[in-house]
Design a protein around this motif. Structure first.
Motif, PDB file in Angstrom:
ATOM      1  N   ALA A  11       0.664  -1.553   0.346  1.00 32.46           N
ATOM      2  CA  ALA A  11      -0.388  -0.218  -0.068  1.00 32.46           C
ATOM      3  C   ALA A  11       0.883   1.194  -0.049  1.00 32.46           C
ATOM      4  O   ALA A  11       0.201   2.074  -0.840  1.00 32.46           O
ATOM      5  CB  ALA A  11      -0.921  -0.266   0.999  1.00 32.46           C
ATOM      6  N   LEU A  12       1.914   0.866   0.371  1.00 32.35           N
ATOM      7  CA  LEU A  12       2.790   2.385   0.255  1.00 32.35           C
ATOM      8  C   LEU A  12       3.414   2.570  -0.640  1.00 32.35           C
ATOM      9  O   LEU A  12       4.221   3.482  -1.093  1.00 32.35           O
ATOM     10  CB  LEU A  12       3.744   2.414   1.324  1.00 32.35           C
ATOM     11  CG  LEU A  12       2.927   2.113   3.410  1.00 32.35           C
ATOM     12  CD1 LEU A  12       4.779   2.096   4.403  1.00 32.35           C
ATOM     13  CD2 LEU A  12       3.241   3.245   3.874  1.00 32.35           C
ATOM     14  N   ASP A  13       3.613   1.413  -1.071  1.00 32.40           N
ATOM     15  CA  ASP A  13       4.466   1.487  -2.662  1.00 32.40           C
ATOM     16  C   ASP A  13       3.887   2.306  -4.072  1.00 32.40           C
ATOM     17  O   ASP A  13       4.086   2.761  -4.026  1.00 32.40           O
ATOM     18  CB  ASP A  13       5.143   0.022  -3.098  1.00 32.40           C
ATOM     19  CG  ASP A  13       5.451   0.114  -4.378  1.00 32.40           C
ATOM     20  OD1 ASP A  13       6.415   0.611  -4.504  1.00 32.40           O
ATOM     21  OD2 ASP A  13       4.698  -0.802  -5.397  1.00 32.40           O
ATOM     22  N   ASN A  61      -2.444   8.398  -0.502  1.00 30.60           N
ATOM     23  CA  ASN A  61      -1.611   8.427  -0.767  1.00 30.60           C
ATOM     24  C   ASN A  61      -0.678   9.042   0.730  1.00 30.60           C
ATOM     25  O   ASN A  61       1.144   9.170   0.486  1.00 30.60           O
ATOM     26  CB  ASN A  61      -0.914   8.714  -2.039  1.00 30.60           C
ATOM     27  CG  ASN A  61      -0.909  10.360  -1.896  1.00 30.60           C
ATOM     28  OD1 ASN A  61      -1.069  11.208  -1.459  1.00 30.60           O
ATOM     29  ND2 ASN A  61      -0.499  10.801  -3.271  1.00 30.60           N
ATOM     30  N   ARG A  62      -1.563  10.044   2.054  1.00 32.24           N
ATOM     31  CA  ARG A  62      -0.373   9.566   2.689  1.00 32.24           C
ATOM     32  C   ARG A  62       0.135   8.364   3.954  1.00 32.24           C
ATOM     33  O   ARG A  62      -0.738   7.892   4.033  1.00 32.24           O
ATOM     34  CB  ARG A  62      -1.187  10.699   3.836  1.00 32.24           C
ATOM     35  CG  ARG A  62      -1.132  12.142   3.554  1.00 32.24           C
ATOM     36  CD  ARG A  62      -1.720  12.718   4.614  1.00 32.24           C
ATOM     37  NE  ARG A  62      -2.026  13.043   5.488  1.00 32.24           N
ATOM     38  CZ  ARG A  62      -2.254  13.933   6.602  1.00 32.24           C
ATOM     39  NH1 ARG A  62      -2.973  14.766   6.537  1.00 32.24           N
ATOM     40  NH2 ARG A  62      -1.362  13.452   8.068  1.00 32.24           N
ATOM     41  N   ALA A  69      -3.693   2.694   9.271  1.00 25.83           N
ATOM     42  CA  ALA A  69      -5.043   2.005   8.433  1.00 25.83           C
ATOM     43  C   ALA A  69      -4.405   0.551   9.001  1.00 25.83           C
ATOM     44  O   ALA A  69      -4.888  -0.482   9.461  1.00 25.83           O
ATOM     45  CB  ALA A  69      -5.483   2.533   7.640  1.00 25.83           C
ATOM     46  N   TRP A  70      -3.572   0.015   8.655  1.00 27.48           N
ATOM     47  CA  TRP A  70      -3.029  -1.593   8.068  1.00 27.48           C
ATOM     48  C   TRP A  70      -1.971  -1.485   8.922  1.00 27.48           C
ATOM     49  O   TRP A  70      -2.943  -3.179   8.892  1.00 27.48           O
ATOM     50  CB  TRP A  70      -2.016  -1.851   7.047  1.00 27.48           C
ATOM     51  CG  TRP A  70      -3.108  -1.749   5.236  1.00 27.48           C
ATOM     52  CD1 TRP A  70      -3.557  -2.836   5.224  1.00 27.48           C
ATOM     53  CD2 TRP A  70      -3.000  -1.224   4.301  1.00 27.48           C
ATOM     54  NE1 TRP A  70      -4.533  -2.882   3.624  1.00 27.48           N
ATOM     55  CE2 TRP A  70      -4.082  -1.450   3.148  1.00 27.48           C
ATOM     56  CE3 TRP A  70      -3.148   0.795   4.038  1.00 27.48           C
ATOM     57  CZ2 TRP A  70      -4.439  -0.528   2.060  1.00 27.48           C
ATOM     58  CZ3 TRP A  70      -4.464   1.323   3.086  1.00 27.48           C
ATOM     59  CH2 TRP A  70      -4.811   0.533   2.527  1.00 27.48           C
ATOM     60  N   SER A  71      -1.364  -1.018   9.923  1.00 23.78           N
ATOM     61  CA  SER A  71      -0.879  -1.466  11.143  1.00 23.78           C
ATOM     62  C   SER A  71      -2.637  -2.258  11.982  1.00 23.78           C
ATOM     63  O   SER A  71      -1.838  -3.309  12.620  1.00 23.78           O
ATOM     64  CB  SER A  71      -0.559  -0.641  12.144  1.00 23.78           C
ATOM     65  OG  SER A  71       0.297  -0.212  10.999  1.00 23.78           O
ATOM     66  N   SER A  72      -3.546  -1.731  11.919  1.00 27.53           N
ATOM     67  CA  SER A  72      -4.626  -1.843  13.165  1.00 27.53           C
ATOM     68  C   SER A  72      -4.559  -3.368  12.539  1.00 27.53           C
ATOM     69  O   SER A  72      -5.937  -3.964  13.492  1.00 27.53           O
ATOM     70  CB  SER A  72      -5.498  -1.191  12.614  1.00 27.53           C
ATOM     71  OG  SER A  72      -6.102  -0.830  11.992  1.00 27.53           O
TER      72      SER A  72
END
Length: 332
Positions: A11-13, A61-62, A69-72
């Motif tokens: 997602a970060l990519d 894209n922040r 979000a994905w850490s949760s």
């Protein structure tokens, strides 16, 4: 077997590419947020304080928001909001066993959106530009293209380009790798940057589904506008030109009679057969393709008025018939 990268890293990519992402529920293509419909929005959600915010408004894209979000929930899938990401994604599906294959694709023995798109590219003189490509869980293909820099905001389409072809743009999203659904996963098969949307696709997506029409004597607006009835290439004397013109008229009149007699359920095939036969006249230089298209569309006016197909669908069938005639000629 190469291990898929985790969803947060991917997602970060995507965000680094400028794409706007949002989480999908685990093993699903459904957005994880919001958890309420617009009609049920009471403004208590922090995102909805100034009005309901759906998945498209929440796509971002922040890096900090994405990490949170994905850490949760590391099991979240990844959705890409196409419009805000300046993407037009072409969704190429595959024929479902047991479902009907429409003409002319049944005649061509075409059963995948990839082959339909390849055929349409050939008909329209275009090229399927290599681009960022994803294989879907169902075995289909997503082609990611950069949206053109125009004032037009492309929206989603379903079947407008062709059978088994949908597109996603503003108001649409795609599940992206490494999202998993059941035992399947979306996988990236070509990681090159998205290419510009091919011109033939831009044309098909930009055009009105009903080309310019003229009013018939009975007031029907469905009959295609005809151009000059003398588009034939002259070879030799005026008598030769007249003879060629009379021959073309005779062929088209006979094909029109056969088309008008087509039964319900066979009208599209009859149109394709007529187009294939008229395509032979094009091959012989007796009529231009543009004029032939106008005349075959005019012949199909009755079926169009009866809603057997619309003008856009009729034109696609006719061009397919022309393409088949040209292909057979080149193979002869």
């Amino acid at each position: 077997m190469t291990q898929q990268p985790d969803t947060l890293t991917t997602a970060l990519d995507y965000a680094a590419r400028g794409w706007r992402v949002f989480p999908l529920l685990p093993s699903s293509k459904r957005p994880a947020t919001p958890n309420h419909r617009a009609a049920d929005c009471d403004g208590t959600d922090a995102w909805c304080r100034t009005g309901h915010a759906g998945w498209e408004q929440r796509a971002t894209n922040r890096p900090d928001w994405i990490t949170r979000a994905w850490s949760s929930n590391p099991a979240y899938g990844v959705g890409i909001a196409c419009g805000p990401s300046r993407l037009v994604v072409v969704d190429l599906d595959t024929h479902k066993p047991g479902s009907e294959i429409p003409e002319p694709w049944k005649t061509f023995e075409i059963t995948t959106g990839e082959d339909v798109l390849d055929h349409l590219a050939g008909v329209h003189g275009g090229t399927i530009t290599p681009t960022y490509t994803v294989r879907t869980v169902s075995g289909g293909t997503h082609l990611y293209y950069a949206a053109p820099d125009t004032a037009r905001r492309f929206a989603n389409t379903a079947g407008k380009v062709g059978w088994l072809i949908d597109t996603r743009a503003h108001g649409g999203y795609v599940a992206a790798p490494p999202t998993t659904i059941g035992t399947g996963a979306y996988t990236m098969v070509d990681d090159r940057p998205p290419a510009p949307l091919p011109m033939f696709l831009l044309d098909l997506l930009s055009r009105d589904q009903r080309p310019t029409t003229s009013t018939t004597p009975n007031g029907s607006p469905n009959a295609p506008q005809r151009t000059s009835s003398r588009p034939y290439r002259a070879v030799g004397s005026g008598d030769a030109v007249h003879s060629a013109s009379a021959y073309v008229d005779a062929v088209i009149d006979a094909e029109t009679t056969a088309l008008n007699a087509a039964p319900d359920g066979g009208r599209n095939l009859a149109l394709w057969v007529m187009a294939t036969n008229v395509g032979k006249l094009i091959n012989r230089g007796l009529i231009t393709e543009h004029a032939a298209l106008d005349r075959v569309l005019a012949a199909a006016a009755g079926h169009i008025a009866a809603n057997a197909y619309d003008t856009y669908q009729a034109e696609a069938t006719i061009r397919s018939g022309f393409h088949r005639a040209a292909t057979r000629r080149s193979a002869a």
